[in-house]
Write an enzyme that holds these catalytic residues in place. Structure first.
Site, PDB file in Angstrom:
ATOM      1  N   THR A 129      21.900   9.068  80.830  1.00  0.00           N
ATOM      2  CA  THR A 129      22.474   9.606  82.069  1.00  0.00           C
ATOM      3  C   THR A 129      21.901   8.904  83.293  1.00  0.00           C
ATOM      4  O   THR A 129      20.778   8.373  83.251  1.00  0.00           O
ATOM      5  CB  THR A 129      22.180  11.125  82.172  1.00  0.00           C
ATOM      6  OG1 THR A 129      22.500  11.574  83.495  1.00  0.00           O
ATOM      7  CG2 THR A 129      20.702  11.431  81.933  1.00  0.00           C
ATOM      8  N   ASP A 130      22.630   8.956  84.405  1.00  0.00           N
ATOM      9  CA  ASP A 130      22.111   8.385  85.658  1.00  0.00           C
ATOM     10  C   ASP A 130      20.911   9.182  86.183  1.00  0.00           C
ATOM     11  O   ASP A 130      20.158   8.689  87.024  1.00  0.00           O
ATOM     12  CB  ASP A 130      23.214   8.295  86.725  1.00  0.00           C
ATOM     13  CG  ASP A 130      23.808   9.631  87.136  1.00  0.00           C
ATOM     14  OD1 ASP A 130      23.450  10.671  86.553  1.00  0.00           O
ATOM     15  OD2 ASP A 130      24.660   9.635  88.059  1.00  0.00           O
ATOM     16  N   GLU A 131      20.720  10.401  85.674  1.00  0.00           N
ATOM     17  CA  GLU A 131      19.615  11.224  86.201  1.00  0.00           C
ATOM     18  C   GLU A 131      18.246  10.656  85.847  1.00  0.00           C
ATOM     19  O   GLU A 131      17.243  11.057  86.431  1.00  0.00           O
ATOM     20  CB  GLU A 131      19.737  12.670  85.704  1.00  0.00           C
ATOM     21  CG  GLU A 131      21.032  13.303  86.168  1.00  0.00           C
ATOM     22  CD  GLU A 131      21.003  14.815  86.233  1.00  0.00           C
ATOM     23  OE1 GLU A 131      19.908  15.400  86.200  1.00  0.00           O
ATOM     24  OE2 GLU A 131      22.091  15.399  86.320  1.00  0.00           O
ATOM     25  N   TYR A 157      15.244  18.390  82.484  1.00  0.00           N
ATOM     26  CA  TYR A 157      16.378  17.774  81.760  1.00  0.00           C
ATOM     27  C   TYR A 157      16.291  16.258  81.840  1.00  0.00           C
ATOM     28  O   TYR A 157      16.350  15.553  80.826  1.00  0.00           O
ATOM     29  CB  TYR A 157      17.711  18.263  82.349  1.00  0.00           C
ATOM     30  CG  TYR A 157      18.889  17.378  81.991  1.00  0.00           C
ATOM     31  CD1 TYR A 157      19.392  17.350  80.686  1.00  0.00           C
ATOM     32  CD2 TYR A 157      19.486  16.541  82.946  1.00  0.00           C
ATOM     33  CE1 TYR A 157      20.460  16.518  80.351  1.00  0.00           C
ATOM     34  CE2 TYR A 157      20.550  15.709  82.610  1.00  0.00           C
ATOM     35  CZ  TYR A 157      21.037  15.699  81.314  1.00  0.00           C
ATOM     36  OH  TYR A 157      22.079  14.872  80.982  1.00  0.00           O
ATOM     37  N   LYS A 161      15.748  13.426  78.878  1.00  0.00           N
ATOM     38  CA  LYS A 161      16.708  12.352  78.617  1.00  0.00           C
ATOM     39  C   LYS A 161      16.024  10.987  78.764  1.00  0.00           C
ATOM     40  O   LYS A 161      16.352  10.035  78.062  1.00  0.00           O
ATOM     41  CB  LYS A 161      17.900  12.442  79.581  1.00  0.00           C
ATOM     42  CG  LYS A 161      18.845  13.599  79.331  1.00  0.00           C
ATOM     43  CD  LYS A 161      19.601  13.506  78.012  1.00  0.00           C
ATOM     44  CE  LYS A 161      20.645  12.405  78.008  1.00  0.00           C
ATOM     45  NZ  LYS A 161      21.450  12.429  76.757  1.00  0.00           N
TER      46      LYS A 161
HETATM   47  P1  NAD Z   1      27.528  19.704  76.367  1.00  0.00           P
HETATM   48  O1  NAD Z   1      26.398  20.636  76.624  1.00  0.00           O
HETATM   49  O2  NAD Z   1      28.909  20.124  76.725  1.00  0.00           O
HETATM   50  O3  NAD Z   1      27.545  19.308  74.824  1.00  0.00           O
HETATM   51  C1  NAD Z   1      26.378  19.062  74.094  1.00  0.00           C
HETATM   52  C2  NAD Z   1      26.681  19.207  72.609  1.00  0.00           C
HETATM   53  O4  NAD Z   1      25.493  18.870  71.855  1.00  0.00           O
HETATM   54  C3  NAD Z   1      27.070  20.639  72.202  1.00  0.00           C
HETATM   55  O5  NAD Z   1      28.213  20.622  71.373  1.00  0.00           O
HETATM   56  C4  NAD Z   1      25.844  21.133  71.434  1.00  0.00           C
HETATM   57  O6  NAD Z   1      26.143  22.091  70.428  1.00  0.00           O
HETATM   58  C5  NAD Z   1      25.301  19.832  70.847  1.00  0.00           C
HETATM   59  N1  NAD Z   1      23.866  19.910  70.535  1.00  0.00           N
HETATM   60  C6  NAD Z   1      22.857  20.299  71.366  1.00  0.00           C
HETATM   61  N2  NAD Z   1      21.678  20.266  70.699  1.00  0.00           N
HETATM   62  C7  NAD Z   1      21.954  19.845  69.438  1.00  0.00           C
HETATM   63  C8  NAD Z   1      21.148  19.628  68.292  1.00  0.00           C
HETATM   64  N3  NAD Z   1      19.833  19.849  68.305  1.00  0.00           N
HETATM   65  N4  NAD Z   1      21.748  19.185  67.150  1.00  0.00           N
HETATM   66  C9  NAD Z   1      23.105  18.975  67.115  1.00  0.00           C
HETATM   67  N5  NAD Z   1      23.914  19.189  68.175  1.00  0.00           N
HETATM   68  C10 NAD Z   1      23.337  19.620  69.321  1.00  0.00           C
HETATM   69  O7  NAD Z   1      27.131  18.355  77.102  1.00  0.00           O
HETATM   70  P2  NAD Z   1      28.038  17.198  77.702  1.00  0.00           P
HETATM   71  O8  NAD Z   1      28.213  17.425  79.142  1.00  0.00           O
HETATM   72  O9  NAD Z   1      29.219  16.997  76.846  1.00  0.00           O
HETATM   73  O10 NAD Z   1      27.050  15.954  77.553  1.00  0.00           O
HETATM   74  C11 NAD Z   1      27.059  15.142  76.388  1.00  0.00           C
HETATM   75  C12 NAD Z   1      26.038  14.033  76.543  1.00  0.00           C
HETATM   76  O11 NAD Z   1      26.360  13.223  77.670  1.00  0.00           O
HETATM   77  C13 NAD Z   1      24.611  14.510  76.767  1.00  0.00           C
HETATM   78  O12 NAD Z   1      23.749  13.657  76.061  1.00  0.00           O
HETATM   79  C14 NAD Z   1      24.399  14.367  78.262  1.00  0.00           C
HETATM   80  O13 NAD Z   1      23.045  14.172  78.578  1.00  0.00           O
HETATM   81  C15 NAD Z   1      25.228  13.122  78.531  1.00  0.00           C
HETATM   82  N6  NAD Z   1      25.763  12.993  79.912  1.00  0.00           N
HETATM   83  C16 NAD Z   1      26.503  13.998  80.434  1.00  0.00           C
HETATM   84  C17 NAD Z   1      27.058  13.852  81.715  1.00  0.00           C
HETATM   85  C18 NAD Z   1      27.894  14.948  82.338  1.00  0.00           C
HETATM   86  O14 NAD Z   1      28.270  14.825  83.490  1.00  0.00           O
HETATM   87  N7  NAD Z   1      28.232  16.018  81.610  1.00  0.00           N
HETATM   88  C19 NAD Z   1      26.826  12.677  82.435  1.00  0.00           C
HETATM   89  C20 NAD Z   1      26.052  11.656  81.853  1.00  0.00           C
HETATM   90  C21 NAD Z   1      25.542  11.831  80.590  1.00  0.00           C
HETATM   91  O1  TDX Z   2      26.382  26.654  90.944  1.00  0.00           O
HETATM   92  C1  TDX Z   2      26.185  25.481  91.294  1.00  0.00           C
HETATM   93  N1  TDX Z   2      26.173  25.180  92.622  1.00  0.00           N
HETATM   94  C2  TDX Z   2      25.960  23.922  93.102  1.00  0.00           C
HETATM   95  O2  TDX Z   2      25.955  23.714  94.326  1.00  0.00           O
HETATM   96  C3  TDX Z   2      25.989  24.414  90.342  1.00  0.00           C
HETATM   97  C4  TDX Z   2      25.990  24.682  88.870  1.00  0.00           C
HETATM   98  C5  TDX Z   2      25.776  23.149  90.839  1.00  0.00           C
HETATM   99  N2  TDX Z   2      25.752  22.904  92.173  1.00  0.00           N
HETATM  100  C6  TDX Z   2      25.500  21.520  92.635  1.00  0.00           C
HETATM  101  C7  TDX Z   2      24.248  20.901  92.045  1.00  0.00           C
HETATM  102  C8  TDX Z   2      24.596  19.437  91.973  1.00  0.00           C
HETATM  103  O3  TDX Z   2      24.277  18.793  93.190  1.00  0.00           O
HETATM  104  O4  TDX Z   2      26.580  20.709  92.187  1.00  0.00           O
HETATM  105  C9  TDX Z   2      26.108  19.413  91.765  1.00  0.00           C
HETATM  106  C10 TDX Z   2      26.509  19.188  90.313  1.00  0.00           C
HETATM  107  O5  TDX Z   2      25.769  20.101  89.529  1.00  0.00           O
HETATM  108  P1  TDX Z   2      25.932  20.156  87.926  1.00  0.00           P
HETATM  109  O6  TDX Z   2      27.378  20.344  87.591  1.00  0.00           O
HETATM  110  O7  TDX Z   2      24.950  21.153  87.408  1.00  0.00           O
HETATM  111  O8  TDX Z   2      25.570  18.656  87.513  1.00  0.00           O
HETATM  112  P2  TDX Z   2      24.237  17.775  87.742  1.00  0.00           P
HETATM  113  O9  TDX Z   2      23.044  18.613  87.918  1.00  0.00           O
HETATM  114  O10 TDX Z   2      24.550  16.767  88.799  1.00  0.00           O
HETATM  115  O11 TDX Z   2      24.141  17.035  86.282  1.00  0.00           O
HETATM  116  C11 TDX Z   2      25.317  16.547  85.611  1.00  0.00           C
HETATM  117  O12 TDX Z   2      25.443  15.145  85.735  1.00  0.00           O
HETATM  118  C12 TDX Z   2      24.538  14.339  85.013  1.00  0.00           C
HETATM  119  C13 TDX Z   2      25.320  16.953  84.138  1.00  0.00           C
HETATM  120  O13 TDX Z   2      25.135  18.346  84.029  1.00  0.00           O
HETATM  121  C14 TDX Z   2      24.268  16.215  83.355  1.00  0.00           C
HETATM  122  O14 TDX Z   2      24.367  16.524  81.965  1.00  0.00           O
HETATM  123  C15 TDX Z   2      24.463  14.737  83.542  1.00  0.00           C
HETATM  124  O15 TDX Z   2      23.435  14.024  82.909  1.00  0.00           O
END
Ligand code: NAD
Ligand code: TDX
Length: 345
Positions: A129-131, A157, A161
């Protein structure tokens, strides 16, 4: 060439979109989806694929070597997405993040390396992730994260990662594993768990509830449609160079206030629906991705992320799929919501 891809976390948001994307675009591939079905893993996301001979679901934990090792024997490629993924939950309790994100990744890397008598399970793509880069100052809009930006994670988190990201790096350098890492910005699209800001705000508004905006609302995120991310991961799997890191971003920076106003406009709601709430602890100010390496080296560019269209179609998906998120938002979710946002909701 027929490929058997082992995907972890395929029942989550990005994972379920990735399964659909790959099956649609690579007709002769098979996918094995290993997912433990944590709170965010929802088999309903892929219910329509039941009985499809190209898709197999295995319920299991990526930390469990006895589950993981035999699956690696079948695979000739691994995409690792399973993770604890929500920053706010990592602030409440970071242990599950270290377990799944760090130990889970270590287990998968070891199993992949040892598979097939040491020949390995094929290319291993880690979805990072970019985080991991930390935060950019609002005062420097010229700055963006490149693959060379130092890793300075700020939340539990992001730290977990980063642990996974560094283990992948070490597997390449120490063992010569064919590992490639992607670092993507904030995704949006269908099937996102409604703890994340876009589905949370849209579904709250559909229930005529206010939306909790953290702090001054000036924090900036770079929004990418999940299908662009899926295409990026597939591109890296097929064309990336071993040992490399690739940034993936939407080139679509928005402050949370801009995002909130856009959602309110699309849904025909007024600004009185915003509830300013206490800021997230350690809240990263700005993420911005320089994805020129993906473009110049692999020819990938985000083509589905432009607003307002991509945001409107995402909002429409939640409007059209009320029963999906109503089920997700019942039960344990209510306890999480009350703890995170207080009783007012
Ligand atoms: P999500 O929480 O929707 O999905 C995560 C999945 O992983 C779930 O289905 C969960 O059951 C499974 N999981 C968790 N722990 C596990 C374990 N121990 N064994 C097997 N399965 C397990 O998350 P997402 O938003 O779909 O993110 C997916 C991936 O992409 C993550 O690695 C996250 O860090 C990365 N990512 C997400 C974003 C974003 O904006 N959502 C951005 C960049 C990177
Ligand atoms: O209730 C809220 N109010 C609010 O202002 C929530 C849940 C979030 N926010 C803000 C926080 C962040 O600046 O919105 C922005 C986005 O928040 P999230 O949806 O929680 O995402 P973020 O914390 O940026 O992280 C996401 O992007 C990188 C994903 O959850 C991560 O899994 C990914 O790695």
């Amino acid at each position: 060439m027929t490929r058997t891809l082992l995907l972890t976390g395929g029942c989550g948001f990005i994972g379920s979109n990735f399964v659909r994307f790959v099956l649609a675009n690579r007709p002769d591939w098979r996918i094995i989806n290993l997912d433990v079905l944590s709170y965010s893993g929802n088999p309903e996301n892929l219910a329509d694929l039941e009985g499809d001979p190209r898709y197999r679901f295995v319920k299991g934990d990526i930390c469990d070597m006895d589950t993981v090792a035999p699956l690696m024997e079948e695979a000739d490629g691994v995409v690792h997405m399973a993770a604890e993924s929500h920053v706010d939950r990592s602030i409440m309790d970071s242990k599950p993040f270290v377990v799944s994100n760090v130990l889970g990744t270590q287990t998968l890397l070891d199993a992949a390396r040892r598979a097939k008598g040491g020949k390995g399970a094929g290319r291993f793509v880690l979805v990072s992730t970019d985080e991991v880069y930390g935060s950019l100052p609002l005062e420097r809009p010229d700055l963006r994260f490149t693959e060379e930006t130092p890793l300075q994670p700020n939340s539990p988190y992001a730290a977990s990662k980063t642990g996974a990201d560094l283990l992948a790096r070490a597997a390449f350098h120490t063992f010569g594993m064919d590992v490639v890492t992607t670092r993507c910005s904030n995704n949006f699209g269908p099937y996102q768990f409604p703890e994340k800001v876009i589905p949370l705000f849209v579904t709250n508004l559909m229930e005529n509830q206010q939306v909790p905006l953290y702090g001054d609302g000036k924090n900036v995120r770079d929004w990418i449609h999940v299908d662009d991310h899926c295409e990026g991961v597939l591109t890296v799997l097929e064309k990336g160079r071993a040992g490399e890191v690739y940034n993936i971003g939407g080139d679509n920076e928005r402050s949370n206030l801009e995002l909130t106003h856009a959602i309110l406009d699309i849904m025909g709601k007024g600004k009185d629906m915003i509830r300013p709430v206490q800021d997230r602890l350690g809240h990263d100010r700005r993420y911005a991705i320089d994805a020129s390496k993906m473009a110049n080296e692999l020819g990938w560019r985000p083509s589905r992320s432009a607003w307002p269209d991509a945001l409107e179609s995402t909002v429409r998906w939640y409007v059209d799929n009320r029963s999906w998120w109503q089920r997700v938002k019942s039960g344990a979710y209510r306890e999480y919501y009350a703890k995170q946002y207080g009783a007012k909701g």
